[in-house]
Design a protein around this motif. Sequence first.
Motif, mmCIF file in Angstrom:
data_model
loop_
_atom_site.group_PDB
_atom_site.id
_atom_site.type_symbol
_atom_site.label_atom_id
_atom_site.label_comp_id
_atom_site.label_asym_id
_atom_site.label_seq_id
_atom_site.Cartn_x
_atom_site.Cartn_y
_atom_site.Cartn_z
ATOM 1 N N CYS A 228 -5.711 -7.360 -7.134
ATOM 2 C CA CYS A 228 -5.074 -6.816 -5.936
ATOM 3 C C CYS A 228 -4.832 -5.328 -6.158
ATOM 4 C CB CYS A 228 -3.769 -7.583 -5.732
ATOM 5 S SG CYS A 228 -2.527 -6.679 -4.834
ATOM 6 N N CYS B 261 5.585 -9.160 -5.399
ATOM 7 C CA CYS B 261 4.478 -8.199 -5.486
ATOM 8 C C CYS B 261 4.661 -7.227 -6.653
ATOM 9 C CB CYS B 261 4.352 -7.397 -4.185
ATOM 10 S SG CYS B 261 3.815 -8.382 -2.801
ATOM 11 N N PHE C 56 -2.727 -3.432 -4.968
ATOM 12 C CA PHE C 56 -1.306 -3.079 -5.059
ATOM 13 C C PHE C 56 -0.859 -3.022 -6.522
ATOM 14 C CE2 PHE C 56 3.240 -4.056 -4.982
ATOM 15 C CZ PHE C 56 3.686 -3.158 -4.042
ATOM 16 N N SER D 276 3.218 -3.184 0.289
ATOM 17 C CA SER D 276 2.348 -4.330 0.008
ATOM 18 C C SER D 276 1.884 -4.965 1.330
ATOM 19 C CB SER D 276 3.072 -5.332 -0.897
ATOM 20 O OG SER D 276 4.024 -6.047 -0.161
ATOM 21 N N CYS D 277 1.336 -6.165 1.276
ATOM 22 C CA CYS D 277 0.724 -6.763 2.476
ATOM 23 C C CYS D 277 1.706 -6.962 3.631
ATOM 24 C CB CYS D 277 0.117 -8.122 2.122
ATOM 25 S SG CYS D 277 -1.244 -8.015 0.974
HETATM 26 S S1 SF4 Z 1 1.112 -10.136 -1.221
HETATM 27 FE FE1 SF4 Z 1 -0.539 -8.642 -1.057
HETATM 28 S S2 SF4 Z 1 0.180 -6.828 -2.180
HETATM 29 FE FE2 SF4 Z 1 1.490 -8.563 -2.789
HETATM 30 S S3 SF4 Z 1 0.488 -9.313 -4.672
HETATM 31 FE FE3 SF4 Z 1 -0.322 -10.546 -2.945
HETATM 32 S S4 SF4 Z 1 -2.209 -9.492 -2.326
HETATM 33 FE FE4 SF4 Z 1 -1.041 -8.052 -3.601
#
Ligand code: SF4
Length: 502
Positions: free
Chosen positions: A54, A79, A56, A145-146
């Motif tokens: 990811c 996250c 992030f 994050s997302c």
């Molecule tokens: S929610 Fe999104 S930003 Fe957070 S760890 Fe999962 S993929 Fe990565």
Amino acid sequence: MKTKIERAAPPREERLQAGTAFCGTCMQLRERLGRKDGGCFNTANRSFGQSFGCQFTLSLAMLNTLRNTVVIVHGPVGCGFWSIGGYGAGRNMKRLRDPAQNSTIQISTNLDENDVISGGEKKLREAVLFADREWRPEAIVVASSCVPALIGDDVDTILSQLQGSVSADLVSVNCEGFKTKLMATAYDAVYNGILKNLTKKKIERENLTVPDKLDDIVWEYNKAHTVNVLNVGSMGRSDELELQRLLNALELNVNFLPCFSSPKDFRRVLDAALNVSICGTHDDYYVKYIHEEYGIPYIIDSMPIGRKGTSRWLMNIARHFNIEEKARLLIEKEDAALDKALEPYRAALKGKRAYVSGGELRIFVTAELVKDLGMEIAGLKSHHIDKFVKPVMDDLEISGDTYIDIASQHPFEQANLIRKIKPDVILMHSGGGNITAKHGLPVLPLFNPGNSYMAYAGAFDVACRLKRLISNSQFNRNMQKYRSLPYRKEWYDKEVFAYIKE
Ligand code: SF4
């Protein structure tokens, strides 16, 4: 066309047509890279995938290294979990630049189900004001994050509204994981934040206390002999010092950015004659913008690992400053000393077969180093693929028949491949090494901030560690004996790249 700094960096699938799925030999890959469209790798995918990185988490890994900075994870608390593993190394590296440094300071807005309905803006405002009041940092970086991206939090606008109420520079990094399968997009996301909120704050010469002409002349001279070497976290302090030693020998000064820097250091990026990348995968988004906006040229080519990679990297810089002869003499001297030091190691490593897995450029220059030690390349795996690898691949003498797997993680493919090609040693990032280690093979971390890898000192260090590892791999043999593997026999019998589809 001039690059615009947008609210967020575009995914690399779009910007560079980069891809994370390819199977074949080095010869097939080279042919594809030679196509007019640069290979256009973003058309391939997998019908089954085990995991992928990811962006992030990689963004956080970079941001956590910044000195005098508080990082706010804007998202669910999970996250930021990945950061825990990097705190120790990050703190140590920061202290090698400045002994007074604290550990990473990271807080989270801890978004939950209620915030998904009503928005995360209130929590973000509170977190920014709290961070400024509590720690008085130079910068507060908000990594989104997302969740905030999905619910539509306008982080850039919130930060610009808050900027007048806090003393820290506010930086927004939009690095939501769902946006890309290419973890390397994280480099662009972090640079996007730095360009939007830190680099533009250039200190004008007239505001500095340099009253007379002599100071101006010294400043101009220093600027004309200074290079920025870009470290996005893939070299430790010993690597930085090795590159600094070589560049100082060419009478060049060096700044290392962006990792382990203080926010105000980004103003100094403009007081340099040249930006130099240590890997094509890292920095093109940043250096192209700095070139277009401020006129500072850049070099993106090879990575200074192994004798060939280092010589190529140094000669590119020397060519820019018109000091090629000086660089040639330095390289000759360093090569001779390294050759002498490597003699006993080459004898011990001759004919051993290595599998190298990691970033696209790093695996190729490391493969070149391994070959220079008398070893053979059994196979390669890269996180992703794009056009930046082509010049380095063209310059290498790796057999065209060598298998290469392009996979962001997906350890099941690697497990299958190493069973079939049977290397003596594996060089790969530690995070993916656990499954591989259970196959009974010694694993040398492809990078670890506490060790040397770059240039001449790095080549010697890698040789020493490889010899030690290969001569005693009992630990991994015990792992194989006492630990079970996560895959069934049916998978090992299957074709390695069965799930890759164009
Ligand atoms: S929610 Fe999104 S930003 Fe957070 S760890 Fe999962 S993929 Fe990565």
